[in-house]
Write a protein that holds these residues in place. Structure first.
Motif, PDB file in Angstrom:
ATOM      1  N   LYS A   1      37.999 -13.520  42.277  1.00 54.02           N
ATOM      2  CA  LYS A   1      37.825 -12.287  43.032  1.00 54.02           C
ATOM      3  C   LYS A   1      37.946 -11.121  42.064  1.00 54.02           C
ATOM      4  N   VAL A   2      36.900 -10.340  42.031  1.00 55.92           N
ATOM      5  CA  VAL A   2      36.940  -9.149  41.204  1.00 55.92           C
ATOM      6  C   VAL A   2      37.617  -8.075  42.051  1.00 55.92           C
ATOM      7  N   PRO A   3      38.725  -7.533  41.539  1.00 55.46           N
ATOM      8  CA  PRO A   3      39.403  -6.537  42.362  1.00 55.46           C
ATOM      9  C   PRO A   3      38.495  -5.335  42.601  1.00 55.46           C
ATOM     10  N   GLU A   4      38.542  -4.846  43.847  1.00 57.16           N
ATOM     11  CA  GLU A   4      37.714  -3.685  44.175  1.00 57.16           C
ATOM     12  C   GLU A   4      38.308  -2.464  43.497  1.00 57.16           C
ATOM     13  N   VAL A   5      37.450  -1.692  42.902  1.00 54.47           N
ATOM     14  CA  VAL A   5      37.909  -0.452  42.299  1.00 54.47           C
ATOM     15  C   VAL A   5      38.221   0.493  43.452  1.00 54.47           C
ATOM     16  N   PRO A   6      39.460   1.043  43.463  1.00 50.44           N
ATOM     17  CA  PRO A   6      39.766   1.942  44.575  1.00 50.44           C
ATOM     18  C   PRO A   6      38.809   3.129  44.563  1.00 50.44           C
ATOM     19  N   LYS A   7      38.376   3.472  45.740  1.00 43.72           N
ATOM     20  CA  LYS A   7      37.470   4.610  45.831  1.00 43.72           C
ATOM     21  C   LYS A   7      38.256   5.874  45.511  1.00 43.72           C
ATOM     22  N   LYS A   8      37.570   6.816  44.937  1.00 45.08           N
ATOM     23  CA  LYS A   8      38.192   8.094  44.627  1.00 45.08           C
ATOM     24  C   LYS A   8      38.148   8.980  45.868  1.00 45.08           C
ATOM     25  N   PHE A   9      39.140   9.873  45.963  1.00 45.88           N
ATOM     26  CA  PHE A   9      39.118  10.849  47.044  1.00 45.88           C
ATOM     27  C   PHE A   9      37.985  11.829  46.787  1.00 45.88           C
ATOM     28  N   VAL A  10      37.250  12.128  47.826  1.00 44.03           N
ATOM     29  CA  VAL A  10      36.125  13.057  47.747  1.00 44.03           C
ATOM     30  C   VAL A  10      36.443  14.239  48.655  1.00 44.03           C
ATOM     31  N   LEU A  11      36.239  15.435  48.151  1.00 43.98           N
ATOM     32  CA  LEU A  11      36.467  16.638  48.938  1.00 43.98           C
ATOM     33  C   LEU A  11      35.472  16.670  50.094  1.00 43.98           C
ATOM     34  N   ILE A  12      35.991  16.737  51.325  1.00 44.18           N
ATOM     35  CA  ILE A  12      35.082  16.775  52.478  1.00 44.18           C
ATOM     36  C   ILE A  12      35.079  18.127  53.179  1.00 44.18           C
ATOM     37  N   SER A  13      36.140  18.925  52.982  1.00 41.46           N
ATOM     38  CA  SER A  13      36.136  20.274  53.566  1.00 41.46           C
ATOM     39  C   SER A  13      37.168  21.145  52.882  1.00 41.46           C
ATOM     40  N   SER A  14      36.917  22.434  52.928  1.00 40.92           N
ATOM     41  CA  SER A  14      37.904  23.401  52.475  1.00 40.92           C
ATOM     42  C   SER A  14      37.808  24.615  53.379  1.00 40.92           C
ATOM     43  N   LYS A  15      38.970  25.133  53.720  1.00 42.93           N
ATOM     44  CA  LYS A  15      39.032  26.276  54.631  1.00 42.93           C
ATOM     45  C   LYS A  15      39.978  27.300  54.053  1.00 42.93           C
ATOM     46  N   PRO A  16      39.669  28.571  54.079  1.00 43.92           N
ATOM     47  CA  PRO A  16      38.425  29.144  54.574  1.00 43.92           C
ATOM     48  C   PRO A  16      37.291  28.995  53.563  1.00 43.92           C
ATOM     49  N   GLU A  17      36.104  29.130  54.051  1.00 45.65           N
ATOM     50  CA  GLU A  17      34.906  29.135  53.211  1.00 45.65           C
ATOM     51  C   GLU A  17      34.412  30.569  53.133  1.00 45.65           C
ATOM     52  N   PRO A  18      33.940  31.077  52.043  1.00 47.94           N
ATOM     53  CA  PRO A  18      34.027  30.518  50.704  1.00 47.94           C
ATOM     54  C   PRO A  18      35.469  30.595  50.192  1.00 47.94           C
ATOM     55  N   THR A  19      35.728  29.931  49.081  1.00 50.06           N
ATOM     56  CA  THR A  19      37.062  29.919  48.488  1.00 50.06           C
ATOM     57  C   THR A  19      37.491  31.350  48.155  1.00 50.06           C
ATOM     58  N   PRO A  20      38.659  31.777  48.680  1.00 45.85           N
ATOM     59  CA  PRO A  20      39.124  33.137  48.393  1.00 45.85           C
ATOM     60  C   PRO A  20      39.447  33.329  46.906  1.00 45.85           C
ATOM     61  N   GLY A  21      39.307  34.553  46.437  1.00 46.37           N
ATOM     62  CA  GLY A  21      39.573  34.870  45.037  1.00 46.37           C
ATOM     63  C   GLY A  21      40.981  34.530  44.596  1.00 46.37           C
ATOM     64  N   TRP A  22      41.977  34.708  45.481  1.00 47.58           N
ATOM     65  CA  TRP A  22      43.362  34.434  45.098  1.00 47.58           C
ATOM     66  C   TRP A  22      43.580  32.961  44.767  1.00 47.58           C
ATOM     67  N   VAL A  23      42.766  32.078  45.333  1.00 48.84           N
ATOM     68  CA  VAL A  23      42.883  30.646  45.027  1.00 48.84           C
ATOM     69  C   VAL A  23      42.452  30.405  43.580  1.00 48.84           C
ATOM     70  N   ASP A  24      41.315  30.993  43.200  1.00 46.94           N
ATOM     71  CA  ASP A  24      40.818  30.825  41.830  1.00 46.94           C
ATOM     72  C   ASP A  24      41.718  31.520  40.815  1.00 46.94           C
ATOM     73  N   ASN A  25      42.197  32.718  41.161  1.00 50.57           N
ATOM     74  CA  ASN A  25      43.043  33.498  40.236  1.00 50.57           C
ATOM     75  C   ASN A  25      44.467  32.979  40.161  1.00 50.57           C
ATOM     76  N   GLY A  26      44.952  32.390  41.244  1.00 47.99           N
ATOM     77  CA  GLY A  26      46.352  31.960  41.296  1.00 47.99           C
ATOM     78  C   GLY A  26      47.300  33.134  41.493  1.00 47.99           C
ATOM     79  N   THR A  27      46.736  34.306  41.809  1.00 50.31           N
ATOM     80  CA  THR A  27      47.569  35.487  42.041  1.00 50.31           C
ATOM     81  C   THR A  27      47.016  36.275  43.223  1.00 50.31           C
ATOM     82  N   TYR A  28      47.875  37.125  43.744  1.00 54.64           N
ATOM     83  CA  TYR A  28      47.500  37.998  44.847  1.00 54.64           C
ATOM     84  C   TYR A  28      48.123  39.345  44.515  1.00 54.64           C
ATOM     85  N   GLU A  29      47.381  40.414  44.687  1.00 54.95           N
ATOM     86  CA  GLU A  29      47.856  41.723  44.230  1.00 54.95           C
ATOM     87  C   GLU A  29      49.025  42.248  45.062  1.00 54.95           C
ATOM     88  N   ASN A  30      50.099  42.641  44.352  1.00 52.53           N
ATOM     89  CA  ASN A  30      51.271  43.211  45.011  1.00 52.53           C
ATOM     90  C   ASN A  30      50.943  44.596  45.554  1.00 52.53           C
TER      91      ASN A  30
END
Length: 174
Positions: free
Chosen positions: A17-46
């Motif tokens: 038996k060849v062990p099955e390669v575990p499937k990788k997690f695939v991104l199926i959704s992200s909310k909110p759309e589009p990705t907000p700038g603070w997510v990409d920047n990692g910061t939010y203005e004080n």
């Protein structure tokens, strides 16, 4: 009578038996759309009244609530670092707020959680979750994972209170 030579047959090969390669997690959704700038920047203005801290859940979590909790803790830890205190010292600050938090702390024998942990949780639960960004992944039908990023909103006066407490602590040591 002549003896017929015995026919030797090789045993049937055992299927490997060849062990099955575990499937990788695939991104199926992200909310909110589009990705907000603070997510990409990692910061939010004080702002004048508030400080904002972006926290992430880090790796993927099987439960959405676990990912949210990790992201909140990460953002809260960033606030502690911003205050310029060690986590253990910050726990002492939280303990000094006994009168404010005691109504939110349960008996440690009942809850199984230490009172200092409960005090920290009560303190950080007062910090407001402003925004969240949720990524949902799927590996197999029904096998989901979540990554979450949050923005926590902290009143500047909270920061000022910690700084005042630090100054008082330093003055006592002199």
């Amino acid at each position: 009578t002549a003896c017929a030579p015995a026919i030797v047959t090789a045993p049937e090969p055992v299927p490997v038996k060849v062990p099955e390669v575990p499937k990788k997690f695939v991104l199926i959704s992200s909310k909110p759309e589009p990705t907000p700038g603070w997510v990409d920047n990692g910061t939010y203005e004080n702002t004048e009244k508030f400080l904002y801290f972006v926290g992430t859940s880090g790796e993927k979590h099987a439960e959405e609530r676990d990912a949210l909790e990790k992201a909140r803790i990460n953002a809260s830890n960033k606030f502690v670092v911003y205050c310029g205190v060690d986590a253990k010292v910050f726990d002492k600050y939280v303990e000094s707020l006994d009168d404010v938090l005691s109504s939110e702390v349960q008996d440690e024998k009942i809850s199984g959680t230490s009172s200092s942990t409960q005090q920290s949780e009560a303190y950080f639960s007062r910090l407001k979750l402003l925004k969240r960004f949720i990524e949902k992944f799927e590996r197999n039908p029904g096998d989901y994972a979540y990554k979450i990023q949050v923005v926590m909103k902290v009143p500047r006066e909270e920061y000022e209170k910690v700084q005042k407490w630090k100054r008082q602590l330093a003055a006592k040591k002199q």
